[in-house]
Design a protein around this motif. Structure first.
Motif: not given
Length: 112
Positions: A18-23, A26-31, A78-84
């Motif tokens: 889960r931490i790897e998915e979040l990380k 966030y790297w995708h968002l930053a880039s 985002w939808t995949k990582v946060f399960g929206v």
């Protein structure tokens, strides 16, 4: 942190995944932000140098096309990582895994 049981190991591995998915998100968002801000800035300054007004340079579709199209990909990440969206959420993954495990068990039982 000392892990003593199988269940603790399983929980630890799930938390680590889960931490790897979040990380990764966030790297995708930053880039996304860094690359798009840089490209948009270059495009606006280039258009200003070509004689366009700031409004024309800023509101040109080409300035924000990459924001839009990359943003679609970021939205799905985002939808995949946060399960929206529940269709492909964690519960769906677990149900699919269990379904395939059950199918394989049934196939194996046929031949024993």
């Amino acid at each position: 942190m000392e892990i003593t049981t199988r269940e603790e190991r399983r929980k630890f591995n799930r938390a680590k995944k889960r931490i790897e998915e979040l990380k990764g998100f966030y790297w995708h968002l930053a880039s996304y932000l860094i690359v798009n801000l840089t490209l948009s800035g270059f495009k606006i300054f280039r258009n200003l140098g070509n004689g366009e007004t700031f409004g024309e340079a800023f509101f040109d579709f080409g300035t924000f096309a990459i924001w839009f199209f990359w943003g679609i990909g970021l939205f799905f990440h985002w939808t995949k990582v946060f399960g929206v969206i529940p269709i492909f959420g964690k519960g769906w993954e677990e149900r699919q895994i269990q379904k395939y495990i059950d199918q394989e068990r049934k196939e194996a039982e046929k031949y024993t």
